[in-house]
Design an enzyme around this catalytic site. Structure first.
Site, PDB file in Angstrom:
ATOM      1  N   ASP A   1      -7.074   1.365   0.353  1.00 14.02           N
ATOM      2  CA  ASP A   1      -5.735   0.858   0.688  1.00 14.02           C
ATOM      3  C   ASP A   1      -5.386  -0.367  -0.160  1.00 14.02           C
ATOM      4  O   ASP A   1      -4.253  -0.507  -0.654  1.00 14.02           O
ATOM      5  CB  ASP A   1      -5.668   0.498   2.173  1.00 14.02           C
ATOM      6  CG  ASP A   1      -5.737   1.719   3.078  1.00 14.02           C
ATOM      7  OD1 ASP A   1      -5.580   2.849   2.571  1.00 14.02           O
ATOM      8  OD2 ASP A   1      -5.957   1.548   4.291  1.00 14.02           O
TER       9      ASP A   1
ATOM     10  N   GLU B   1      -4.418   0.585  -3.733  1.00 14.45           N
ATOM     11  CA  GLU B   1      -3.028   1.031  -3.816  1.00 14.45           C
ATOM     12  C   GLU B   1      -2.073  -0.155  -3.760  1.00 14.45           C
ATOM     13  O   GLU B   1      -1.052  -0.182  -4.468  1.00 14.45           O
ATOM     14  CB  GLU B   1      -2.734   2.011  -2.691  1.00 14.45           C
ATOM     15  CG  GLU B   1      -3.455   3.347  -2.846  1.00 14.45           C
ATOM     16  CD  GLU B   1      -3.262   4.276  -1.672  1.00 14.45           C
ATOM     17  OE1 GLU B   1      -3.549   5.473  -1.809  1.00 14.45           O
ATOM     18  OE2 GLU B   1      -2.838   3.795  -0.590  1.00 14.45           O
TER      19      GLU B   1
ATOM     20  N   ASP C   1       0.819   3.851  -3.237  1.00 16.67           N
ATOM     21  CA  ASP C   1       0.445   5.264  -3.115  1.00 16.67           C
ATOM     22  C   ASP C   1       1.409   6.131  -3.925  1.00 16.67           C
ATOM     23  O   ASP C   1       1.002   7.071  -4.613  1.00 16.67           O
ATOM     24  CB  ASP C   1       0.457   5.661  -1.649  1.00 16.67           C
ATOM     25  CG  ASP C   1       0.153   7.133  -1.439  1.00 16.67           C
ATOM     26  OD1 ASP C   1      -0.966   7.558  -1.764  1.00 16.67           O
ATOM     27  OD2 ASP C   1       1.046   7.871  -0.967  1.00 16.67           O
TER      28      ASP C   1
ATOM     29  N   GLU D   1       0.833  -1.202   0.000  1.00 12.35           N
ATOM     30  CA  GLU D   1       0.000   0.000   0.000  1.00 12.35           C
ATOM     31  C   GLU D   1       0.871   1.256   0.000  1.00 12.35           C
ATOM     32  O   GLU D   1       0.613   2.217  -0.734  1.00 12.35           O
ATOM     33  CB  GLU D   1      -0.906  -0.008   1.224  1.00 12.35           C
ATOM     34  CG  GLU D   1      -1.707   1.267   1.424  1.00 12.35           C
ATOM     35  CD  GLU D   1      -2.167   1.443   2.852  1.00 12.35           C
ATOM     36  OE1 GLU D   1      -2.415   2.591   3.254  1.00 12.35           O
ATOM     37  OE2 GLU D   1      -2.263   0.434   3.588  1.00 12.35           O
TER      38      GLU D   1
END
Length: 229
Positions: A118, A121, A49, A45
């Site tokens: 989450d 990502e 991002d 995650e």
């Protein structure tokens, strides 16, 4: 490790067949299912991002070669925020393949916006480590689709836009009040009322308070802007 049937079907929706299936398995494993022998998706995650941010920065620059930084920044924020990531996750039915612990299962984890965002990502990062940046970029751009070119109208979230409207009218910031909550604990529905100092109000329902607040803010903003024309 071989993928289960649902994960193989998810690959089709994702548009990427993993050379190393373990990356995908890790990406859909929530921390509630982690163990000494099972990694969760938190590190992916973190990486995803950053990959998403780079992809969206590049895509926005290519989409509008004359846009100034002051225009690009809110567009970027709209494309990478949790609500957008969760929306894309729902589009590819990511929730259906999440590996969740019992507590998350019982509280409707497959529909939770933050959890979906989450995991989205993490999936982006899994593609990146499996096949490199160019493949990850192509898949992200494909999944985000028209959002990239239509982002101008979504560049500010509704709550921010409503607050700016209130300030422009010399009013205090809007307030949000939970009017009701219905449904079982694992799948609640929240009713939120957005209120302006002028007395104008609008209500909206959604599976999360954040979504309900945004929906109520949008409804109220549409109303007051329409009345002011």
């Amino acid at each position: 490790m071989k993928l289960s049937g649902p994960l193989r079907e998810f690959q089709d929706r994702l548009g990427h067949v993993f050379a190393t299936p373990d990356y995908l398995i890790r990406a859909v494993t929530h921390s509630s299912m982690s163990s000494p022998h099972r990694d969760d998706n938190q590190r992916l995650e973190f990486l995803g991002d950053r990959v998403l941010g780079l992809v969206m920065s590049e895509a926005l620059l290519n989409a509008d070669v004359n846009a100034a930084e002051g225009l690009l920044a809110p567009r970027f924020n709209a494309l990478v925020r949790k609500e957008t990531c969760a929306d894309v996750a729902r589009q590819i039915d990511l929730g259906a393949v999440l590996k969740l612990g019992r507590s998350e299962m019982l509280t409707g984890g497959r529909r939770k916006e933050a959890l979906l965002a989450d995991a989205m990502e993490a999936v982006i990062a899994a593609i990146y480590v499996d096949a490199g940046f160019e493949v990850a970029r192509d898949r992200v751009v494909a999944m985000w689709g028209d959002r990239i070119h239509n982002v101008e109208k979504d560049a500010r979230d509704a709550k921010t836009a409503l607050q700016e409207f209130a300030q422009g009218q010399g009013e205090a910031p809007p307030s949000y009040v939970e009017i009701a909550r219905s449904g079982p604990d694992h799948a609640p529905i929240f009713t939120i009322e957005a209120r302006l100092q002028s007395g104008a109000t609008e209500q909206a329902q959604a599976p999360s308070k954040r979504q309900a607040e945004q929906a109520a803010a949008k409804a109220l903003l549409d109303r007051v802007q329409g009345e002011s024309k």
